[in-house]
Motif scaffolding. Structure first.
Motif, PDB file in Angstrom:
ATOM      1  N   HIS A 133       0.842  -1.194   0.000  1.00 41.49           N
ATOM      2  CA  HIS A 133       0.000   0.000   0.000  1.00 41.49           C
ATOM      3  C   HIS A 133       0.873   1.238   0.000  1.00 41.49           C
ATOM      4  O   HIS A 133       2.050   1.197   0.362  1.00 41.49           O
ATOM      5  N   SER A 134       0.253   2.342  -0.441  1.00 41.13           N
ATOM      6  CA  SER A 134       0.983   3.600  -0.514  1.00 41.13           C
ATOM      7  C   SER A 134       0.013   4.757  -0.353  1.00 41.13           C
ATOM      8  O   SER A 134      -1.213   4.570  -0.368  1.00 41.13           O
TER       9      SER A 134
ATOM     10  N   PHE B 120      -4.097   0.416  -2.153  1.00 47.29           N
ATOM     11  CA  PHE B 120      -3.348  -0.832  -2.208  1.00 47.29           C
ATOM     12  C   PHE B 120      -3.065  -1.198  -3.659  1.00 47.29           C
ATOM     13  O   PHE B 120      -3.815  -0.832  -4.575  1.00 47.29           O
ATOM     14  N   HIS B 121      -1.961  -1.901  -3.853  1.00 47.88           N
ATOM     15  CA  HIS B 121      -1.513  -2.305  -5.180  1.00 47.88           C
ATOM     16  C   HIS B 121      -1.331  -3.811  -5.190  1.00 47.88           C
ATOM     17  O   HIS B 121      -0.718  -4.389  -4.287  1.00 47.88           O
ATOM     18  N   VAL B 122      -1.873  -4.461  -6.215  1.00 45.90           N
ATOM     19  CA  VAL B 122      -1.626  -5.884  -6.444  1.00 45.90           C
ATOM     20  C   VAL B 122      -1.281  -6.014  -7.920  1.00 45.90           C
ATOM     21  O   VAL B 122      -2.167  -6.049  -8.775  1.00 45.90           O
ATOM     22  N   GLU B 123       0.020  -6.055  -8.214  1.00 45.04           N
ATOM     23  CA  GLU B 123       0.490  -6.009  -9.582  1.00 45.04           C
ATOM     24  C   GLU B 123      -0.135  -4.796 -10.256  1.00 45.04           C
ATOM     25  O   GLU B 123       0.117  -3.661  -9.853  1.00 45.04           O
ATOM     26  N   ARG B 124      -1.002  -4.975 -11.268  1.00 45.83           N
ATOM     27  CA  ARG B 124      -1.554  -3.850 -12.019  1.00 45.83           C
ATOM     28  C   ARG B 124      -2.914  -3.398 -11.501  1.00 45.83           C
ATOM     29  O   ARG B 124      -3.546  -2.522 -12.089  1.00 45.83           O
TER      30      ARG B 124
ATOM     31  N   HIS C 281     -13.082   1.354  12.709  1.00 48.40           N
ATOM     32  CA  HIS C 281     -11.666   1.433  13.062  1.00 48.40           C
ATOM     33  C   HIS C 281     -10.881   0.383  12.290  1.00 48.40           C
ATOM     34  O   HIS C 281     -11.249  -0.798  12.277  1.00 48.40           O
ATOM     35  N   CYS C 282      -9.807   0.788  11.614  1.00 46.17           N
ATOM     36  CA  CYS C 282      -8.989  -0.180  10.890  1.00 46.17           C
ATOM     37  C   CYS C 282      -7.545   0.286  10.837  1.00 46.17           C
ATOM     38  O   CYS C 282      -7.250   1.481  10.953  1.00 46.17           O
ATOM     39  N   ASP C 283      -6.638  -0.665  10.671  1.00 56.16           N
ATOM     40  CA  ASP C 283      -5.198  -0.406  10.612  1.00 56.16           C
ATOM     41  C   ASP C 283      -4.622  -1.036   9.352  1.00 56.16           C
ATOM     42  O   ASP C 283      -4.943  -2.178   9.007  1.00 56.16           O
ATOM     43  N   TRP C 284      -3.743  -0.292   8.689  1.00 58.15           N
ATOM     44  CA  TRP C 284      -3.060  -0.799   7.510  1.00 58.15           C
ATOM     45  C   TRP C 284      -1.773  -1.508   7.919  1.00 58.15           C
ATOM     46  O   TRP C 284      -1.069  -1.078   8.825  1.00 58.15           O
ATOM     47  N   ALA C 285      -1.469  -2.578   7.230  1.00 57.76           N
ATOM     48  CA  ALA C 285      -0.202  -3.282   7.381  1.00 57.76           C
ATOM     49  C   ALA C 285       0.210  -3.775   6.001  1.00 57.76           C
ATOM     50  O   ALA C 285      -0.548  -3.644   5.034  1.00 57.76           O
ATOM     51  N   ASP C 286       1.391  -4.351   5.891  1.00 58.31           N
ATOM     52  CA  ASP C 286       1.861  -4.824   4.591  1.00 58.31           C
ATOM     53  C   ASP C 286       0.928  -5.864   3.989  1.00 58.31           C
ATOM     54  O   ASP C 286       0.750  -5.938   2.777  1.00 58.31           O
ATOM     55  N   GLU C 287       0.304  -6.679   4.853  1.00 56.72           N
ATOM     56  CA  GLU C 287      -0.560  -7.748   4.381  1.00 56.72           C
ATOM     57  C   GLU C 287      -1.963  -7.264   4.030  1.00 56.72           C
ATOM     58  O   GLU C 287      -2.756  -8.016   3.457  1.00 56.72           O
ATOM     59  N   GLY C 288      -2.325  -6.029   4.425  1.00 56.29           N
ATOM     60  CA  GLY C 288      -3.668  -5.542   4.160  1.00 56.29           C
ATOM     61  C   GLY C 288      -4.204  -4.754   5.332  1.00 56.29           C
ATOM     62  O   GLY C 288      -3.466  -4.016   5.995  1.00 56.29           O
ATOM     63  N   ILE C 289      -5.492  -4.937   5.635  1.00 56.41           N
ATOM     64  CA  ILE C 289      -6.178  -4.144   6.659  1.00 56.41           C
ATOM     65  C   ILE C 289      -6.792  -5.077   7.687  1.00 56.41           C
ATOM     66  O   ILE C 289      -7.353  -6.119   7.353  1.00 56.41           O
ATOM     67  N   THR C 290      -6.687  -4.693   8.948  1.00 54.48           N
ATOM     68  CA  THR C 290      -7.420  -5.362  10.022  1.00 54.48           C
ATOM     69  C   THR C 290      -8.160  -4.293  10.814  1.00 54.48           C
ATOM     70  O   THR C 290      -7.764  -3.116  10.828  1.00 54.48           O
TER      71      THR C 290
END
Length: 606
Positions: A153-154, A162-166, A178-187
């Motif tokens: 994500h950026s 979030f980016h997944v290839e194209r 309420h949510c938090d971003w991480a490298d794997e996505g959102i929780t």
């Protein structure tokens, strides 16, 4: 968890309970927008969604990787029971979760707008509090497609994307989520009390600028989408006693109509096994001539002429531009050969495939499918244009030349044979070609040749494919194997009431299992029963004059499938009732619709 009884087998199926990370296939509902399909599980997890198209790589792929696959989950954080149904006349899905602390309703939609399909993908999920308070755990984790991509994500402008290839995507939500971003996505978590509403959504696109709608706009489009589905259903002209069931299958087929081109996808998934642990795991996110032809007939039966015209025009365009093939991509290209992803597969069934080996096969059934489609189209009062008539004439000549050759058959088998059903399809093609010529829809130049070859095919089938020992038409000359697809010979008008009826009896004896049927001899050791075959048998019995028995068979099938959520897979385990194979499976819903239409005609004649 809520336990639902499977009346046929007295086995209890728990809704929302996973086994080794996988949910039973019958516990999925399907959402769609005319371009792609998402599968939502009874436990609140969306486990499959390809963006932006059905045959694009998946954004969520937990369906094929229970431990590490991508998903979008909204699940109560306490034990829950489940009640689930589609809104009437709609592909908007509602799930009510009941927990010790309260009840909440989850409403899900792949959104459209007032003018039809949106130019972006918008997956919306609304949570309404009904009683007490319910807290949901939230996860939005893009998949890695067997570690071929690495999501991240950026920040772009004021948005986290979030980016997944194209693929580029946004996660949009109500202010109090309420949510938090991480490298794997959102929780995160979503909490609702009685009378409160929270909405979360994913907006995504591929190689295109991304629209950033507000959550209020997205939430409103859930109800707009529902209204659009209900308006569409009002134009369905079937008004028999089973209208609700007819509409549900029509809505499933509408999900598989790829609106950018008019193509009909065979199913919305890839690599779901026909037998757990086996290797029969194919990619069905393509358009088969067979499925397109049957779907066009179903749409015409339902009075949906716009959809039928779009699909028929697409089919003729592909025949002109690509040539006579078994299967095409949804945008009309040649289907790629088979490749694999390094993924565990549904319940450990590998390989996980993309592409399809049928792309290079020869199947004579395509001739019958094309000409039956043309005959149905004309039979509704429509007219073939000169270019289409010329194309069909050349195809009739091709069929007349090639019917004596072996092929892969309807079941796309590796062993080329003189399959009986393939010969029936060639007979069907030339019979329809003669009828179309007699109606002035086709040139009559080769009409007499088509007539002669039609009669030769019939004589060949009668002489070579009938078994006195089996008292049935067999799968191919010289074998004792039976083929349930021969039930379609009745629909296609092949002559010989007594022999066809005897063949249906033999199929019941050797391929039947409870309410269901295996495709052909020996498949009970490799895969489940093929749902379409059992509906074809209902249709055949009704057409052969056994109307009360056909109705009883249909009712048994409905009861045996009642533990699903309104969409049908390709196959079923007749012992446990577990769905098998890709879903939603167009052929299963098509066979259901055609059985209903014949039963309705039969009832009208009584």
């Amino acid at each position: 968890m809520l336990e639902r009884l499977l009346p046929q087998h007295h086995e209890r199926i728990e809704l929302g309970v996973r086994k080794d990370g996988y949910l039973p296939l019958e516990q999925y509902g399907a959402l769609g927008d005319g371009r792609s399909v998402a599968l939502s599980g009874a436990d609140g997890s969306i486990d499959w969604w390809c963006v932006p198209n059905m045959d694009s790589p998946p954004l969520f792929d937990r369906l094929l990787d229970g431990e590490n696959g991508g998903c979008f989950t909204l699940q109560p954080d306490r034990p829950f029971t489940v009640e689930r149904q589609y809104r009437p006349g709609s592909n908007v899905l509602e799930t009510i979760f009941t927990t010790p602390s309260g009840r909440a309703k989850l409403t899900e939609s792949l959104n459209s707008g007032t003018a039809g399909r949106l130019p972006w993908a918008e997956l919306a999920r609304r949570v309404d509090g009904l009683d007490g308070t319910v807290r949901f755990r939230l996860t939005m984790k893009p998949g890695r497609r067997g570690d071929t991509v690495s999501p991240y994500h950026s920040k772009i402008g004021g948005h986290t994307v979030f980016h997944v290839e194209r693929v580029l995507g946004l996660f949009v939500h109500s202010d109090t989520v309420h949510c938090d971003w991480a490298d794997e996505g959102i929780t995160g978590e979503v909490t609702v009390a009685a009378g409160e509403r929270q909405t979360v959504a994913v907006v995504a696109g591929r190689d295109e600028p991304l629209v950033a709608p507000t959550i209020e706009q997205i939430d409103a489009r859930i109800d707009i989408s529902d209204r659009e589905w209900r308006d569409w259903c009002e134009h369905v002209s079937y008004f028999g006693e089973d209208r609700e069931a007819f509409l549900r299958s029509a809505l499933a087929l509408k999900l598989l109509l790829y609106s950018p081109s008019g193509a009909i996808a065979a199913a919305a998934t890839t690599s779901i096994p026909e037998g757990i642990g086996g290797a029969k795991n194919y990619d069905y996110r393509y358009a088969w001539i067979r499925d397109a032809g049957y779907t066009i007939k179903a749409f015409l039966t339902a009075g949906l002429e716009a959809e039928a015209k779009a699909a028929f025009s697409w089919l003729l365009d592909q025949l002109r531009s690509v040539g006579t093939r078994v299967v095409y991509t949804l945008d009309g290209k040649v289907v790629p050969g088979v490749s694999e992803w390094a993924m565990p597969g549904y319940r450990g069934s590998t390989p996980v495939r993309t592409g399809n080996q049928a792309t290079d096969q020869s199947q004579h059934g395509v001739y019958g499918d094309i000409f039956e489609t043309a005959a149905c189209f004309v039979g509704c009062g429509n007219i073939l244009d000169p270019a289409s008539a010329e194309l069909l004439s050349h195809l009739a000549d091709e069929c007349a030349d090639r019917w004596r050759m072996p092929d892969a058959g309807m079941w796309e088998l590796e062993e080329a044979q003189h399959y009986t059903m393939s010969k029936v399809s060639c007979w069907q093609a030339l019979a329809r070609a003669v009828e179309l010529a007699d109606q002035g829809q086709l040139p009559t130049t080769c009409r007499e040749r088509w007539s002669r070859e039609r009669d030769r095919i019939k004589d060949w089938i009668e002489g070579e494919c009938w078994s006195e020992k089996k008292q049935a038409f067999v799968m191919y000359p010289g074998t004792d194997k039976l083929d349930a697809s021969l039930a379609l010979a009745v629909r296609f008008g092949f002559d010989g009431h007594d022999r066809l009826l005897a063949t249906m009896d033999a199929i019941d004896r050797e391929l039947g299992s409870g309410a269901f049927h295996y495709r052909y001899t020996g498949m009970d050791k490799e895969e489940g029963c093929f749902l379409a075959c059992s509906f074809w048998m209902v249709e055949a019995r009704a057409e052969l004059g056994q109307r009360p028995e056909a109705r009883q068979r249909f009712d048994r099938l409905n009861e045996a499938l009642s533990h699903g959520h309104g969409i049908l897979a390709e196959m079923i385990d007749p012992a446990s009732g577990a769905f098998l194979g890709n879903l939603p499976q167009g052929l299963s819903h098509l066979a259901h619709i055609m059985a209903l239409s014949v039963l309705d005609e039969a009832a009208a004649c009584n």
